[in-house]
Design a protein around this motif. Structure first.
Motif, short mmCIF file in Angstrom:
data_model
loop_
_atom_site.label_atom_id
_atom_site.label_comp_id
_atom_site.label_asym_id
_atom_site.label_seq_id
_atom_site.Cartn_x
_atom_site.Cartn_y
_atom_site.Cartn_z
N ASN A 1 -10.24 5.38 51.92
CA ASN A 1 -9.40 4.69 52.58
C ASN A 1 -8.27 3.97 52.26
O ASN A 1 -7.80 2.99 52.75
CB ASN A 1 -10.07 3.79 53.92
N ARG A 2 -8.13 3.93 50.92
CA ARG A 2 -7.18 3.40 49.90
C ARG A 2 -5.69 3.36 50.54
O ARG A 2 -4.77 2.28 50.26
CB ARG A 2 -7.39 3.85 48.77
N PRO B 1 -8.40 -9.95 60.70
CA PRO B 1 -9.68 -9.42 60.20
C PRO B 1 -10.58 -9.01 61.38
O PRO B 1 -11.45 -8.36 61.33
CB PRO B 1 -10.22 -10.59 59.40
N SER B 2 -10.45 -9.54 62.67
CA SER B 2 -11.30 -9.24 63.94
C SER B 2 -11.06 -7.83 64.20
O SER B 2 -11.96 -7.30 65.02
CB SER B 2 -11.10 -10.30 64.79
N GLU B 3 -10.20 -7.10 63.90
CA GLU B 3 -9.94 -5.89 64.21
C GLU B 3 -10.65 -4.91 63.41
O GLU B 3 -10.85 -3.59 63.69
CB GLU B 3 -8.37 -5.52 63.92
N LEU B 4 -11.25 -5.36 62.07
CA LEU B 4 -12.00 -4.43 61.33
C LEU B 4 -13.53 -4.22 62.14
O LEU B 4 -13.91 -5.05 62.89
CB LEU B 4 -12.39 -5.07 60.05
N HIS B 5 -14.18 -3.18 61.71
CA HIS B 5 -15.13 -2.68 62.35
C HIS B 5 -16.35 -3.60 62.02
O HIS B 5 -16.87 -3.69 61.05
CB HIS B 5 -15.50 -1.24 61.96
N GLU B 6 -17.13 -3.60 63.27
CA GLU B 6 -18.46 -4.57 63.10
C GLU B 6 -19.31 -4.09 64.46
O GLU B 6 -18.92 -3.49 65.40
CB GLU B 6 -18.38 -6.15 63.07
N THR B 7 -20.47 -4.23 64.20
CA THR B 7 -21.63 -4.29 65.34
C THR B 7 -21.06 -4.78 66.43
O THR B 7 -20.96 -6.12 66.40
CB THR B 7 -22.88 -4.38 64.81
N SER C 1 -10.13 4.62 61.31
CA SER C 1 -8.78 5.56 61.15
C SER C 1 -8.66 6.42 62.43
O SER C 1 -7.53 6.60 62.88
CB SER C 1 -8.70 6.50 59.97
N ASN C 2 -9.73 6.92 63.11
CA ASN C 2 -9.87 7.80 64.18
C ASN C 2 -10.90 7.31 65.11
O ASN C 2 -12.10 7.37 64.94
CB ASN C 2 -10.05 9.20 63.84
N GLU C 3 -10.24 6.80 66.25
CA GLU C 3 -11.15 6.36 67.48
C GLU C 3 -12.00 7.44 68.19
O GLU C 3 -13.37 7.22 68.60
CB GLU C 3 -10.40 5.76 68.45
N THR C 4 -11.67 8.64 67.88
CA THR C 4 -12.40 9.94 68.79
C THR C 4 -13.38 10.43 68.03
O THR C 4 -14.43 10.98 68.41
CB THR C 4 -11.24 11.00 68.91
#
Length: 568
Positions: A235-236, A244-250, A280-283
């Motif tokens: 993902n570079r 940072p809250s937009e980063l993926h977490e459970t 990168s891709n929600e679908t």
């Protein structure tokens, strides 16, 4: 509960330390290897013993837990000791008797099936010792809850108690066991080690009803760390979000169900690793090698931050390796007489730092830590990295002292025209206790560095790789032992024309070598290493709190333990 763990560690050290410090002499005098070759075999054995602990730790954390590997490893050690005992007892399994120190002697080196038996037994010990080192300290630390301020303090006492157990076991090993090896035969000495290891295994098993057993998560924590590094590289080219809250977490609801998992807050360090948590891709369904949780990324950051500390600790073991090999050979040439009726075996010299540790550890834990805690507010008195730094600085002093003592020893040999004296049979008129100065300083260094490293690696590691984190210490020791073997060869090659024997450390006559220059070289390397460590330690940020910690008092105490958390 942890007393079972400390006792097992004591018996394991009791079984192995006498063999480790006397193995150079055993390989040199009975198996007829040159001193440099014997020292290389010993450091390779010690290095393998420690490096295999990583493999054992991965198995313990991901598949077996921490109790079973200790039990299995202990009995593997027993088997290795049994094989060495049998070989030491039977003359048919050894080369013909020969005095390798006589210049005219042509001694036959162990070979063929006997050599296979020798090294199979030695490396069975390496495998068994690796399993014990990998899982036993973490199993003991598992008996404490890091989130409980009282138990967090008790955990520090446990690690000091672990070192105390090693010292007690080592003191018995270096006195009784070494004396038996030298005066009654290696077969009886190895037999005593076998009995000690068996007793250690029984004591450990007897504590089973009282242990808190680590629950295996069923997934490889190492794989999860690798996923972060791979995902960050893949993902570079993605743009990091400003928030940072937009980063993926459970999700929160899933967290409540995941009672055995930890959740760490995002930190603004190693930002390039945050790209592993960008969706990168929600679908598309999430791919663990392209999308990782924030907690997973934070664990990878912690792991990466510990690597420089690990690298700086290697030189300490490089110095230790010399005290386990060449310093013993120095002692063989010196006067070992304590009284008219008793001679001290040179291999028993490490009893000096261990005896000091027996006194220092209780003083450190019961007097120094409570006193300093009043001023620093830190449960452990001083931070982990401060404790390690003291030991690393002292390691440079150790080698400087060792070089100075070696100069004195060789000057006496020259003054009395004894440069070609036969060790043991023609001892130099200088007491072996002159070597106690270097052993004394190193005993202090060990007390600070090795316990500090164990505490540091265990406390900073993610919950799922506690055993692996403890192996950072053993791995650094392995690298130090292997580096010792390499340095001996490099130094001998680079100084081939300096001595008639073919290098500073080559041949069997230590009086005509230049061991003092090798020691001073290590002293300079240690000082440079300490300077690098200062830079690393000052930049290090301690592990943040887990998000599921709610109690304010608990949060306060944990921040005191890890001072850099105040920024979170």
């Amino acid at each position: 509960m942890w007393i079972f763990v400390a006792s097992t560690f004591a018996f394991e050290n009791m079984a192995n330390l006498a063999l480790a410090v006397n193995l150079v002499t055993y390989l040199n005098a009975l198996m007829h290897y040159d001193i440099a070759d014997a020292a290389t075999h010993v450091t390779n054995f010690m290095g393998t013993n420690h490096i295999l602990s990583i493999v054992m730790a991965c198995v313990a954390d991901a598949y077996m837990g921490r109790f079973k590997p200790v039990v299995i490893a202990a009995f593997v050690e027993c088997l290795g000791l049994a094989l060495l005992t049998v070989q030491a007892h039977s003359q048919k399994l050894k080369p013909p008797l020969c005095n390798i120190f006589l210049p005219t002697s042509k001694c036959e080196k162990v070979s063929g099936g006997n050599a296979v038996l020798l090294f199979f037994g030695i490396y069975m010990l390496a495998v068994g010792g690796a399993g014990v080192k990998a899982a036993l300290p973490s199993h003991g630390a598992d008996q404490f809850d890091e989130k409980d301020p009282k138990e967090a303090t008790q955990m520090s006492t446990f690690f000091n108690g672990l070192l105390l157990g090693l010292a007690v076991g080592g003191s018995v090993s270096l006195t009784c066991f070494v004396w038996v090896q030298v005066n009654k035969g290696y077969d009886r000495g190895f037999g005593l080690s076998l009995i000690a290891m068996f007793l250690g295994a029984i004591i450990f098993i007897s504590g089973l009803p009282r242990y808190r057993i680590y629950v295996v998560q069923g997934s490889s924590a190492i794989t999860e760390l690798l996923q972060v590094y791979v995902a960050a590289i893949r993902n570079r080219n993605l743009q990091l979000p400003e928030d940072p809250s937009e980063l993926h977490e459970t999700p929160i609801l899933d967290r409540e169900a995941a009672t055995h998992h930890e959740f760490l807050p995002h930190r603004d360090v190693y930002r390039w690793l945050d790209k592993a948590a960008i969706r990168s891709n929600e679908t598309e369904p999430p791919n663990p090698w392209k999308l990782c949780r924030v907690t997973q990324v934070e664990n990878a950051k912690i792991f990466l931050a510990m690597v420089p500390v690990f690298l700086c600790s290697i030189v300490m073991t490089l110095c230790l390796a010399q005290l386990r090999t060449f310093s013993v050979q120095q002692g063989v040439t010196m006067n070992t007489k304590l009284t008219n009726f008793f001679n001290m075996p040179p291999a028993s010299l490490p009893i000096i730092p261990i005896s000091f540790m027996l006194i220092l550890i209780p003083i450190y834990d019961q007097i120094f830590v409570p006193f300093v805690r009043k001023f620093t507010g830190i449960p452990t008195g001083i931070t982990y990295l401060q404790r390690v730094g003291v030991g690393l600085l002292l390691s440079s002093l150790v080698m400087a002292v060792a070089g100075t003592i070696e100069v004195k020893r060789k000057n006496i040999a020259k003054h009395h025209n004894m440069l070609d004296a036969i060790p043991v049979f023609q001892p130099l008129p200088i007491s072996v206790f002159w070597l106690s100065f270097q052993y004394f300083v190193f005993g202090v260094a060990e007390c600070f560095t090795y316990v500090g490293l164990l505490e540091f690696f265990y406390s900073q590691a993610p919950k799922s790789i506690k055993s692996i984190s403890s192996c950072f210490l053993w791995s650094s020791m392995a690298a130090g032992y292997f580096m010792s073997s390499i340095m001996v060869k490099i130094v001998n090659h680079a100084t081939k024309g300096v001595t008639k024997s073919g290098g500073w450390l080559a041949g069997n006559n230590i009086n005509r070598n230049h061991l003092e220059k090798f020691y001073w070289l290590l002293s300079i390397l240690s000082l440079i290493n300490f300077a690098v460590y200062l830079f690393v330690a000052l930049r290090y940020k301690y592990r943040p709190l887990s998000l599921d910690v709610e109690d304010e008092n608990e949060v306060h105490q944990l921040k005191i333990l890890n001072p850099s958390m105040e920024d979170l």
